[in-house]
Design a protein around this motif. Sequence first.
Motif, PDB file in Angstrom:
ATOM      1  N   PRO A 122     -41.597 104.864  61.146  1.00  0.00           N
ATOM      2  CA  PRO A 122     -42.476 104.636  60.004  1.00  0.00           C
ATOM      3  C   PRO A 122     -43.945 104.833  60.366  1.00  0.00           C
ATOM      4  N   GLU A 123     -44.781 105.033  59.361  1.00  0.00           N
ATOM      5  CA  GLU A 123     -46.215 105.208  59.593  1.00  0.00           C
ATOM      6  C   GLU A 123     -46.782 103.989  60.307  1.00  0.00           C
ATOM      7  N   GLY A 124     -47.658 104.223  61.283  1.00  0.00           N
ATOM      8  CA  GLY A 124     -48.238 103.137  62.066  1.00  0.00           C
ATOM      9  C   GLY A 124     -47.412 102.774  63.283  1.00  0.00           C
ATOM     10  N   TYR A 125     -46.277 103.455  63.461  1.00  0.00           N
ATOM     11  CA  TYR A 125     -45.401 103.236  64.610  1.00  0.00           C
ATOM     12  C   TYR A 125     -45.206 104.565  65.330  1.00  0.00           C
ATOM     13  N   ARG A 126     -44.822 104.487  66.583  1.00  0.00           N
ATOM     14  CA  ARG A 126     -44.538 105.702  67.342  1.00  0.00           C
ATOM     15  C   ARG A 126     -43.242 105.514  68.123  1.00  0.00           C
ATOM     16  N   TYR A 127     -42.686 106.630  68.514  1.00  0.00           N
ATOM     17  CA  TYR A 127     -41.448 106.635  69.284  1.00  0.00           C
ATOM     18  C   TYR A 127     -41.714 106.074  70.675  1.00  0.00           C
ATOM     19  N   LYS A 128     -40.917 105.131  71.107  1.00  0.00           N
ATOM     20  CA  LYS A 128     -41.041 104.539  72.437  1.00  0.00           C
ATOM     21  C   LYS A 128     -40.315 105.451  73.417  1.00  0.00           C
ATOM     22  N   ARG A 129     -41.061 106.049  74.317  1.00  0.00           N
ATOM     23  CA  ARG A 129     -40.475 106.989  75.276  1.00  0.00           C
ATOM     24  C   ARG A 129     -39.490 106.309  76.228  1.00  0.00           C
ATOM     25  N   PHE A 130     -38.623 107.096  76.782  1.00  0.00           N
ATOM     26  CA  PHE A 130     -37.667 106.671  77.804  1.00  0.00           C
ATOM     27  C   PHE A 130     -36.682 105.614  77.325  1.00  0.00           C
ATOM     28  N   GLY A 138     -38.804  98.002  66.720  1.00  0.00           N
ATOM     29  CA  GLY A 138     -38.389  97.071  67.769  1.00  0.00           C
ATOM     30  C   GLY A 138     -37.405  97.680  68.747  1.00  0.00           C
ATOM     31  N   THR A 139     -36.646  98.683  68.338  1.00  0.00           N
ATOM     32  CA  THR A 139     -35.743  99.326  69.294  1.00  0.00           C
ATOM     33  C   THR A 139     -36.370 100.615  69.802  1.00  0.00           C
ATOM     34  N   CYS A 140     -36.585 101.557  68.923  1.00  0.00           N
ATOM     35  CA  CYS A 140     -37.133 102.847  69.326  1.00  0.00           C
ATOM     36  C   CYS A 140     -38.566 103.053  68.858  1.00  0.00           C
ATOM     37  N   CYS A 141     -38.965 102.319  67.852  1.00  0.00           N
ATOM     38  CA  CYS A 141     -40.297 102.481  67.293  1.00  0.00           C
ATOM     39  C   CYS A 141     -41.145 101.262  67.631  1.00  0.00           C
ATOM     40  N   VAL A 142     -42.312 101.518  68.178  1.00  0.00           N
ATOM     41  CA  VAL A 142     -43.237 100.439  68.497  1.00  0.00           C
ATOM     42  C   VAL A 142     -44.541 100.668  67.746  1.00  0.00           C
ATOM     43  N   ARG A 143     -45.218  99.576  67.401  1.00  0.00           N
ATOM     44  CA  ARG A 143     -46.483  99.678  66.669  1.00  0.00           C
ATOM     45  C   ARG A 143     -47.512 100.360  67.554  1.00  0.00           C
TER      46      ARG A 143
END
Length: 105
Positions: free
Chosen positions: A8-16, A29-34
């Motif tokens: 979602p907007e305001g979040y990014r993909y958490k690498r690794f 909380g799983t793959c997307c972090v603020r």
Amino acid sequence: PCLSMSCPEGYRYKRFTSAMCPVQGCTVGTCCVRDVICGTPETPSKAMVPVCPWGQMEGRVCTFGCVLGYAGGGTLTCTSAGSWNLSGSCKVVDCGPARSPSPVS
């Protein structure tokens, strides 16, 4: 696995973390972090205004040089806490005691 464009907007993909991401899509909380944004960094003492060519988000680095009469420089790194971590400083240039000019004969 999740794709960066599915956060979602305001979040990014958490690498690794692709192995932990649900197949059906990203969730916060799983793959997307603020996105963590540190804002404009304060100028360190006796330094020029920091240059931040890659933005002011977590992990981004700004660089600074020193004003005339000072040497050194350094970096400011945007932390996951949303604050800047300073590395380096500007120290006064010490040229030693002034010498009197030699008399001209």
